[in-house]
Scaffold this motif. Structure first.
Motif, PDB file in Angstrom:
ATOM      1  N   THR A  32      -2.533   4.208  13.752  1.00 37.34           N
ATOM      2  CA  THR A  32      -3.645   3.407  13.233  1.00 37.34           C
ATOM      3  C   THR A  32      -4.736   4.301  12.666  1.00 37.34           C
ATOM      4  O   THR A  32      -5.301   4.020  11.594  1.00 37.34           O
ATOM      5  CB  THR A  32      -4.218   2.507  14.342  1.00 37.34           C
ATOM      6  OG1 THR A  32      -3.187   1.658  14.827  1.00 37.34           O
ATOM      7  CG2 THR A  32      -5.371   1.661  13.830  1.00 37.34           C
ATOM      8  N   GLU A  35      -3.605   5.674   9.310  1.00 37.94           N
ATOM      9  CA  GLU A  35      -3.715   4.652   8.273  1.00 37.94           C
ATOM     10  C   GLU A  35      -5.157   4.546   7.770  1.00 37.94           C
ATOM     11  O   GLU A  35      -5.411   4.464   6.559  1.00 37.94           O
ATOM     12  CB  GLU A  35      -3.253   3.312   8.839  1.00 37.94           C
ATOM     13  CG  GLU A  35      -3.347   2.157   7.860  1.00 37.94           C
ATOM     14  CD  GLU A  35      -2.928   0.832   8.493  1.00 37.94           C
ATOM     15  OE1 GLU A  35      -3.318  -0.215   7.943  1.00 37.94           O
ATOM     16  OE2 GLU A  35      -2.230   0.855   9.524  1.00 37.94           O
ATOM     17  N   TYR A  55       2.636   4.911   8.047  1.00 37.11           N
ATOM     18  CA  TYR A  55       2.087   4.135   6.930  1.00 37.11           C
ATOM     19  C   TYR A  55       0.750   4.737   6.519  1.00 37.11           C
ATOM     20  O   TYR A  55      -0.094   4.971   7.376  1.00 37.11           O
ATOM     21  CB  TYR A  55       1.891   2.669   7.321  1.00 37.11           C
ATOM     22  CG  TYR A  55       1.396   1.838   6.146  1.00 37.11           C
ATOM     23  CD1 TYR A  55       2.294   1.249   5.267  1.00 37.11           C
ATOM     24  CD2 TYR A  55       0.033   1.680   5.908  1.00 37.11           C
ATOM     25  CE1 TYR A  55       1.842   0.510   4.174  1.00 37.11           C
ATOM     26  CE2 TYR A  55      -0.414   0.948   4.815  1.00 37.11           C
ATOM     27  CZ  TYR A  55       0.483   0.363   3.958  1.00 37.11           C
ATOM     28  OH  TYR A  55       0.034  -0.351   2.870  1.00 37.11           O
ATOM     29  N   THR A 118     -11.022  -3.782  15.249  1.00 41.13           N
ATOM     30  CA  THR A 118     -10.526  -3.043  14.088  1.00 41.13           C
ATOM     31  C   THR A 118     -11.679  -2.652  13.174  1.00 41.13           C
ATOM     32  O   THR A 118     -11.737  -1.520  12.674  1.00 41.13           O
ATOM     33  CB  THR A 118      -9.506  -3.897  13.309  1.00 41.13           C
ATOM     34  OG1 THR A 118      -8.398  -4.188  14.159  1.00 41.13           O
ATOM     35  CG2 THR A 118      -9.008  -3.169  12.072  1.00 41.13           C
ATOM     36  N   PHE A 142     -11.414  -6.153   4.357  1.00 45.23           N
ATOM     37  CA  PHE A 142     -10.812  -6.589   5.623  1.00 45.23           C
ATOM     38  C   PHE A 142     -11.379  -7.946   6.043  1.00 45.23           C
ATOM     39  O   PHE A 142     -10.627  -8.828   6.483  1.00 45.23           O
ATOM     40  CB  PHE A 142     -11.079  -5.541   6.710  1.00 45.23           C
ATOM     41  CG  PHE A 142     -10.468  -5.886   8.040  1.00 45.23           C
ATOM     42  CD1 PHE A 142      -9.152  -5.567   8.311  1.00 45.23           C
ATOM     43  CD2 PHE A 142     -11.212  -6.530   9.021  1.00 45.23           C
ATOM     44  CE1 PHE A 142      -8.572  -5.885   9.540  1.00 45.23           C
ATOM     45  CE2 PHE A 142     -10.643  -6.855  10.249  1.00 45.23           C
ATOM     46  CZ  PHE A 142      -9.334  -6.533  10.505  1.00 45.23           C
ATOM     47  N   GLN A 145      -9.798 -10.685   4.010  1.00 41.57           N
ATOM     48  CA  GLN A 145      -8.402 -10.914   4.376  1.00 41.57           C
ATOM     49  C   GLN A 145      -8.268 -11.589   5.736  1.00 41.57           C
ATOM     50  O   GLN A 145      -7.309 -12.325   5.980  1.00 41.57           O
ATOM     51  CB  GLN A 145      -7.648  -9.585   4.373  1.00 41.57           C
ATOM     52  CG  GLN A 145      -7.501  -8.962   2.991  1.00 41.57           C
ATOM     53  CD  GLN A 145      -6.878  -7.584   3.039  1.00 41.57           C
ATOM     54  OE1 GLN A 145      -6.858  -6.920   4.086  1.00 41.57           O
ATOM     55  NE2 GLN A 145      -6.357  -7.121   1.906  1.00 41.57           N
ATOM     56  N   LEU A 253       3.103  -2.101  12.481  1.00 44.35           N
ATOM     57  CA  LEU A 253       2.385  -3.199  11.840  1.00 44.35           C
ATOM     58  C   LEU A 253       1.918  -4.210  12.873  1.00 44.35           C
ATOM     59  O   LEU A 253       0.761  -4.650  12.856  1.00 44.35           O
ATOM     60  CB  LEU A 253       3.280  -3.882  10.801  1.00 44.35           C
ATOM     61  CG  LEU A 253       2.691  -5.110  10.091  1.00 44.35           C
ATOM     62  CD1 LEU A 253       1.465  -4.732   9.274  1.00 44.35           C
ATOM     63  CD2 LEU A 253       3.734  -5.775   9.206  1.00 44.35           C
ATOM     64  N   ARG A 260      -4.177  -3.343   8.257  1.00 47.36           N
ATOM     65  CA  ARG A 260      -3.173  -4.335   7.860  1.00 47.36           C
ATOM     66  C   ARG A 260      -3.062  -5.484   8.858  1.00 47.36           C
ATOM     67  O   ARG A 260      -2.134  -6.303   8.779  1.00 47.36           O
ATOM     68  CB  ARG A 260      -1.818  -3.666   7.674  1.00 47.36           C
ATOM     69  CG  ARG A 260      -1.757  -2.659   6.546  1.00 47.36           C
ATOM     70  CD  ARG A 260      -0.359  -2.053   6.445  1.00 47.36           C
ATOM     71  NE  ARG A 260      -0.040  -1.269   7.640  1.00 47.36           N
ATOM     72  CZ  ARG A 260       1.197  -1.018   8.076  1.00 47.36           C
ATOM     73  NH1 ARG A 260       2.231  -1.501   7.414  1.00 47.36           N
ATOM     74  NH2 ARG A 260       1.401  -0.283   9.153  1.00 47.36           N
ATOM     75  N   GLN A 263      -2.489  -9.043   7.496  1.00 45.63           N
ATOM     76  CA  GLN A 263      -1.111  -9.165   6.991  1.00 45.63           C
ATOM     77  C   GLN A 263      -0.141  -9.356   8.152  1.00 45.63           C
ATOM     78  O   GLN A 263       0.766 -10.197   8.087  1.00 45.63           O
ATOM     79  CB  GLN A 263      -0.737  -7.908   6.207  1.00 45.63           C
ATOM     80  CG  GLN A 263       0.728  -7.829   5.804  1.00 45.63           C
ATOM     81  CD  GLN A 263       1.115  -6.457   5.266  1.00 45.63           C
ATOM     82  OE1 GLN A 263       0.270  -5.682   4.819  1.00 45.63           O
ATOM     83  NE2 GLN A 263       2.394  -6.139   5.330  1.00 45.63           N
ATOM     84  N   ALA A 264      -0.329  -8.584   9.215  1.00 43.65           N
ATOM     85  CA  ALA A 264       0.565  -8.663  10.374  1.00 43.65           C
ATOM     86  C   ALA A 264       0.504 -10.033  11.027  1.00 43.65           C
ATOM     87  O   ALA A 264       1.541 -10.616  11.382  1.00 43.65           O
ATOM     88  CB  ALA A 264       0.197  -7.578  11.385  1.00 43.65           C
ATOM     89  N   GLU A 267       2.201 -12.696   8.907  1.00 43.68           N
ATOM     90  CA  GLU A 267       3.658 -12.560   8.984  1.00 43.68           C
ATOM     91  C   GLU A 267       4.176 -13.083  10.313  1.00 43.68           C
ATOM     92  O   GLU A 267       5.192 -13.796  10.358  1.00 43.68           O
ATOM     93  CB  GLU A 267       4.053 -11.091   8.805  1.00 43.68           C
ATOM     94  CG  GLU A 267       5.554 -10.854   8.857  1.00 43.68           C
ATOM     95  CD  GLU A 267       5.945  -9.396   8.660  1.00 43.68           C
ATOM     96  OE1 GLU A 267       6.942  -8.947   9.279  1.00 43.68           O
ATOM     97  OE2 GLU A 267       5.257  -8.695   7.881  1.00 43.68           O
TER      98      GLU A 267
END
Length: 275
Positions: A32, A35, A55, A118, A142, A145, A253, A260, A263-264, A267
């Motif tokens: 993390t 990233e 990543y 985060t 962020f 998102q 992820l 991210r 996004q995680a 998903e």
């Protein structure tokens, strides 16, 4: 005139050398953190990473130092770092002491598994590396998102299993990254009567009776796929086992809680609710 030109060139070259020498040589011992460093524009200063730092994909070209919970100080020192970053629960006091005598700056962070956590981590890494201006647009992106999270609760029960072959099967309880990810995705962690991780048992599986079982992609692969997982005592007796409702995600992820994270969670939500 020629002497002045030569002097200017020498001064400029010397200045460039000093600037190059003052650039940090960063070792990151957490995926993390790696990233976030890359997002802040510091990938070029990273000289070594742990094996969870995968990543962006370009990090795979960096020297690997092993798992972040089992780092050898001599391997880190061989990279001549000026800045070493790690997470509090992964960075041993012995490693910190061994690296500290070299003069390298050691910065250890405490991660909170939440959206706010985060954002806080991004700010702390930016401050530690002198990249506060670069962090501002990342924070704004962020926040955009993450709008709409957490998802509306559905009541579905999800069990997270950490697997490394049939010999290592651990259920994720309260306070784990998987626990918070499941909640943000609108579901309920099937294991509510303990914190952290506990060895999986047939009795606890049957009692929890999850609707869905979640693993890292690598974890399910280590079990020989869904058919292999169903051979574990208790799995086939659960609703998830009977319906073969087994889902997987990339480990970093799902559990990293880095930039991210939105996004995680989306998903995970889609996989939980897929028919």
């Amino acid at each position: 005139m020629m002497k002045k030109v030569i002097c200017c060139i020498i001064l400029l070259y010397t200045g460039m050398l000093v600037q190059a020498q003052t650039k940090p040589r960063i070792v990151s011992l957490n995926g993390t953190l790696s990233e976030i460093l890359c997002a802040l524009g510091l990938e070029g200063q990273i000289v070594g990473v742990d094996i969870t730092s995968n990543y962006p994909a370009s990090l795979k070209q960096k020297p690997k130092l092993g798992h972040n919970r089992n780092i050898a100080a001599e391997n880190v020192l061989a990279l001549r770092p000026t800045l070493v970053l790690g997470m509090e629960d992964q960075f041993s006091s012995a490693l910190k002491e061994q690296l500290g005598v070299t003069g390298a700056r050691i910065v250890v962070f405490r991660q909170q598994y939440s959206i706010a956590g985060t954002q806080k981590l991004l700010q702390e890494v930016a401050e530690a590396t002198g990249r506060r201006p670069e962090a501002k647009p990342l924070q704004q992106q962020f926040q955009r998102q993450a709008a709409g999270l957490p998802f509306t609760p559905t009541g579905k029960k999800v069990l997270f299993i950490y697997a490394r072959g049939a010999g290592t099967l651990l259920a994720g309880g309260r306070g784990t990254s998987a626990d918070e990810a499941i909640r943000l995705a609108g579901a309920q962690n099937a294991m509510q009567d303990f914190s952290d991780f506990k060895p999986l048992s047939a009795e606890s599986l049957v009692a929890a009776n999850p609707d869905i079982i979640l693993l890292f992609s690598s974890g399910l692969q280590s079990m020989g796929g869904i058919d292999g997982l169903l051979k574990v005592p208790g799995i086939a007796q659960t609703r998830a086992g009977k319906n073969r409702k087994i889902i997987t995600m990339d480990g970093e992820l799902l559990s990293g809680f880095g930039l991210r994270l939105p996004q995680a969670i989306r998903e995970l939500h889609d996989k939980i609710n897929a028919r």
